[in-house]
Design an enzyme around this catalytic site. Structure first.
Site, PDB file in Angstrom:
ATOM      1  N   ASP A  58      47.536 -13.565 -42.579  1.00  0.00           N
ATOM      2  CA  ASP A  58      47.459 -12.216 -41.886  1.00  0.00           C
ATOM      3  C   ASP A  58      48.368 -12.598 -40.626  1.00  0.00           C
ATOM      4  O   ASP A  58      48.744 -13.621 -40.213  1.00  0.00           O
ATOM      5  CB  ASP A  58      45.795 -12.129 -41.146  1.00  0.00           C
ATOM      6  CG  ASP A  58      45.635 -11.033 -40.278  1.00  0.00           C
ATOM      7  OD1 ASP A  58      46.030 -10.124 -40.439  1.00  0.00           O
ATOM      8  OD2 ASP A  58      45.222 -11.336 -39.057  1.00  0.00           O
ATOM      9  N   ASP A  60      48.170 -10.625 -37.020  1.00  0.00           N
ATOM     10  CA  ASP A  60      47.491 -10.115 -35.670  1.00  0.00           C
ATOM     11  C   ASP A  60      46.466 -11.158 -35.478  1.00  0.00           C
ATOM     12  O   ASP A  60      45.405 -11.193 -36.228  1.00  0.00           O
ATOM     13  CB  ASP A  60      47.112  -8.701 -35.597  1.00  0.00           C
ATOM     14  CG  ASP A  60      48.130  -7.957 -35.224  1.00  0.00           C
ATOM     15  OD1 ASP A  60      48.924  -8.223 -34.431  1.00  0.00           O
ATOM     16  OD2 ASP A  60      48.182  -6.776 -35.921  1.00  0.00           O
ATOM     17  N   GLU A 106      35.365   1.564 -40.265  1.00  0.00           N
ATOM     18  CA  GLU A 106      36.166   0.275 -40.776  1.00  0.00           C
ATOM     19  C   GLU A 106      35.267  -0.880 -40.761  1.00  0.00           C
ATOM     20  O   GLU A 106      35.108  -1.488 -41.672  1.00  0.00           O
ATOM     21  CB  GLU A 106      37.266   0.032 -39.916  1.00  0.00           C
ATOM     22  CG  GLU A 106      37.966  -1.142 -40.421  1.00  0.00           C
ATOM     23  CD  GLU A 106      39.472  -1.303 -39.593  1.00  0.00           C
ATOM     24  OE1 GLU A 106      39.583  -1.179 -38.396  1.00  0.00           O
ATOM     25  OE2 GLU A 106      40.467  -1.947 -40.214  1.00  0.00           O
ATOM     26  N   SER A 127      47.723   8.833 -38.732  1.00  0.00           N
ATOM     27  CA  SER A 127      48.585   8.003 -37.746  1.00  0.00           C
ATOM     28  C   SER A 127      49.975   8.033 -38.329  1.00  0.00           C
ATOM     29  O   SER A 127      50.901   8.142 -37.235  1.00  0.00           O
ATOM     30  CB  SER A 127      48.180   6.458 -38.032  1.00  0.00           C
ATOM     31  OG  SER A 127      48.592   5.653 -37.130  1.00  0.00           O
ATOM     32  N   SER A 174      50.127  -7.403 -43.103  1.00  0.00           N
ATOM     33  CA  SER A 174      49.652  -6.815 -41.849  1.00  0.00           C
ATOM     34  C   SER A 174      49.186  -5.365 -42.153  1.00  0.00           C
ATOM     35  O   SER A 174      50.212  -4.514 -42.759  1.00  0.00           O
ATOM     36  CB  SER A 174      50.331  -7.054 -40.872  1.00  0.00           C
ATOM     37  OG  SER A 174      50.132  -6.165 -39.732  1.00  0.00           O
ATOM     38  N   ALA A 175      48.138  -4.763 -41.903  1.00  0.00           N
ATOM     39  CA  ALA A 175      47.749  -3.421 -41.792  1.00  0.00           C
ATOM     40  C   ALA A 175      48.316  -2.760 -41.041  1.00  0.00           C
ATOM     41  O   ALA A 175      48.018  -1.637 -40.681  1.00  0.00           O
ATOM     42  CB  ALA A 175      46.378  -3.095 -42.278  1.00  0.00           C
ATOM     43  N   ASP A 247      41.808 -14.006 -39.604  1.00  0.00           N
ATOM     44  CA  ASP A 247      40.839 -14.092 -38.572  1.00  0.00           C
ATOM     45  C   ASP A 247      39.899 -13.046 -38.735  1.00  0.00           C
ATOM     46  O   ASP A 247      38.818 -13.335 -38.077  1.00  0.00           O
ATOM     47  CB  ASP A 247      41.649 -13.829 -37.088  1.00  0.00           C
ATOM     48  CG  ASP A 247      41.924 -12.560 -36.813  1.00  0.00           C
ATOM     49  OD1 ASP A 247      42.991 -11.931 -37.752  1.00  0.00           O
ATOM     50  OD2 ASP A 247      41.492 -11.681 -35.902  1.00  0.00           O
TER      51      ASP A 247
HETATM   52  C1  LIG Z   1      46.094   3.170 -38.501  1.00  0.00           C
HETATM   53  N1  LIG Z   1      45.631   2.275 -37.519  1.00  0.00           N
HETATM   54  C2  LIG Z   1      44.730   1.206 -38.033  1.00  0.00           C
HETATM   55  N2  LIG Z   1      44.692   0.390 -36.882  1.00  0.00           N
HETATM   56  C3  LIG Z   1      43.988  -0.850 -36.743  1.00  0.00           C
HETATM   57  O1  LIG Z   1      44.905  -1.900 -37.011  1.00  0.00           O
HETATM   58  C4  LIG Z   1      44.198  -2.918 -37.725  1.00  0.00           C
HETATM   59  C5  LIG Z   1      45.433  -3.490 -38.584  1.00  0.00           C
HETATM   60  O2  LIG Z   1      45.011  -4.429 -39.634  1.00  0.00           O
HETATM   61  P1  LIG Z   1      45.337  -5.819 -39.758  1.00  0.00           P
HETATM   62  O3  LIG Z   1      46.814  -5.894 -39.606  1.00  0.00           O
HETATM   63  O4  LIG Z   1      44.663  -6.109 -40.808  1.00  0.00           O
HETATM   64  O5  LIG Z   1      44.766  -6.180 -38.651  1.00  0.00           O
HETATM   65  P2  LIG Z   1      44.161  -7.456 -37.633  1.00  0.00           P
HETATM   66  O6  LIG Z   1      45.174  -8.456 -37.899  1.00  0.00           O
HETATM   67  O7  LIG Z   1      44.409  -6.720 -36.358  1.00  0.00           O
HETATM   68  O8  LIG Z   1      42.838  -7.869 -37.979  1.00  0.00           O
HETATM   69  C6  LIG Z   1      43.402  -2.303 -38.650  1.00  0.00           C
HETATM   70  O9  LIG Z   1      42.253  -3.163 -38.795  1.00  0.00           O
HETATM   71  C7  LIG Z   1      42.754  -1.084 -37.682  1.00  0.00           C
HETATM   72  O10 LIG Z   1      41.753  -1.479 -37.079  1.00  0.00           O
HETATM   73  C8  LIG Z   1      45.556   0.901 -35.755  1.00  0.00           C
HETATM   74  N3  LIG Z   1      45.333   0.591 -34.579  1.00  0.00           N
HETATM   75  C9  LIG Z   1      45.970   1.316 -33.841  1.00  0.00           C
HETATM   76  N4  LIG Z   1      46.087   0.858 -32.214  1.00  0.00           N
HETATM   77  N5  LIG Z   1      46.542   2.435 -34.159  1.00  0.00           N
HETATM   78  C10 LIG Z   1      46.602   2.902 -35.380  1.00  0.00           C
HETATM   79  O11 LIG Z   1      47.078   4.112 -35.520  1.00  0.00           O
HETATM   80  C11 LIG Z   1      45.810   2.136 -36.214  1.00  0.00           C
HETATM   81 MG   LIG Z   2      44.254 -10.209 -37.867  1.00  0.00          MG
END
Ligand SMILES: C[n+]1cn([C@@H]2O[C@H](COP(=O)(O)OP(=O)(O)O)[C@@H](O)[C@H]2O)c2nc(N)[nH]c(=O)c21
Ligand SMILES: [Mg+2]
Length: 330
Positions: A58, A60, A106, A127, A174-175, A247
């Protein structure tokens, strides 16, 4: 005697590794539900060699720290984008509104995942629509990202250098927003040729932003099933020794989609609400690292793989490894 010593050393190192002989795994903040299972997997990885390995992480708060020494906030990949000054005035308010609506869904502990998926698709779609119809200069994103390259976990460079040296493919999932992820990693000097980022990337049409490129990567499809049919899948699907790092609880699923016979070692970084989350993390990850802001554990595991590999493939005179794996598909 010299020669015999060498043979002795090789026999020892070809032997079975014990958890108690791996200092990084004996730190008090390093927790394991089943240390014997971890020990067995490590020995399989060491014996199988780097050719059978792949690494999935992952971004972040896994590649970046959960807490910095100076207590400065570490922004997420979406957060880095949102810092850019040229975004339209309505943008922040509109994305915040979506966040407050969908984030509780979520992380709702009661709603089944199948139901959540629909909401997540809605969230990422809306988004994506908000990221449309205005010009955007990516150097602004690079500027914003430049502040966060200092937020990588300690000894991340060593980790990525070893993975490159051993030619182990690295998938960063990464989401969030891929452009931010790539920018931070490039500026930090870890975006090597063996690294692939799967995420949501900005799309442009006629000079204006036009949402995210497909396929959409959201919280619940952030796993290797989205790779099927891609060049990267062809490259890694026979690599059945997999280290997964994350994480969030959901990050443990990132290797879903790989053959069932694969051996997967899951490392989880736990920082928030340690006591309340401990049981869940222990049941989800093989190794749980509590408030560990370093890459010391994955580095220690790769050092074992590297040591055995070097014994089997001593470096040739010019210092390069004689083993060359094709990774042009990366
Ligand atoms: C569509 N969208 C999703 N997220 C969040 O961004 C995270 C990205 O997902 P990840 O990369 O799996 O997250 P992590 O490493 O931060 O856990 C998701 O879990 C959502 O809570 C979002 N967060 C923001 N600030 N803005 C957005 O448009 C948005
Ligand atoms: Mg993360």
């Amino acid at each position: 005697m010299g020669n015999n010593d060498g043979i002795q050393e090789e026999q020892n190192s070809e032997g079975y590794m014990r958890i108690q002989d791996i200092p990084a795994l004996n730190q008090s903040h390093c927790k394991m539900r089943d240390p014997q299972l971890v020990e067995r997997i490590i020995n399989e990885f060491v014996n199988g060699g780097p050719e059978r390995m792949q690494f999935v992480s992952d971004f972040d708060y896994t590649i970046t720290k959960q807490r910095t020494e100076d207590n400065l906030p570490v922004l997420s990949s979406f957060g880095i984008f949102h810092e850019c000054k040229s975004l339209p005035p309505y943008f922040k308010e509109a994305t915040d509104k979506l966040f407050h609506k969908y984030r509780p869904i979520e992380i709702d502990p009661h709603m089944p995942v199948e139901e959540k998926v629909q909401y997540m698709i809605e969230w990422w779609t809306q988004s994506s629509k908000l990221v449309s119809g205005f010009p955007f200069d990516e150097s602004e994103l690079d500027h914003s990202a430049s502040k966060y390259k200092r937020a990588l976990r300690d000894r991340t460079h060593e980790l990525f250098a070893t993975l490159l040296h051993l030619q182990i493919p690295v998938l960063v999932f990464s989401a969030g927003l891929g452009n931010s992820v790539v920018s931070v990693m490039q500026q930090a000097g870890i975006m090597h040729a063996n690294v692939k980022v799967i995420s949501n990337f900005l799309q442009y049409r006629e000079g204006l932003l036009d949402g995210f490129q497909l396929p959409m990567i959201h919280t619940f499809n952030k796993n290797e099933t989205v790779l099927v049919g891609s060049e990267y899948y062809d490259l890694v699907h026979t690599r059945d020794h997999i280290i997964v790092m994350g994480d969030s609880i959901g990050d443990a699923e990132m290797a879903n989609g790989v053959p069932a016979s694969s051996h997967i070692l899951k490392i989880g970084f736990l920082f928030d609400h340690v006591e309340a989350n401990m049981e869940k993390y222990m049941n989800t990850f093989d190794i749980v690292l509590v408030d560990d802001q370093t890459m010391d554990v994955p580095n220690a595991l790769l050092a074992l793989v590297e040591q055995r590999h070097q014994l089997r493939h001593p470096r040739v005179a010019n210092g390069t490894s004689p083993v060359v794996l094709a990774n042009s598909a990366l």
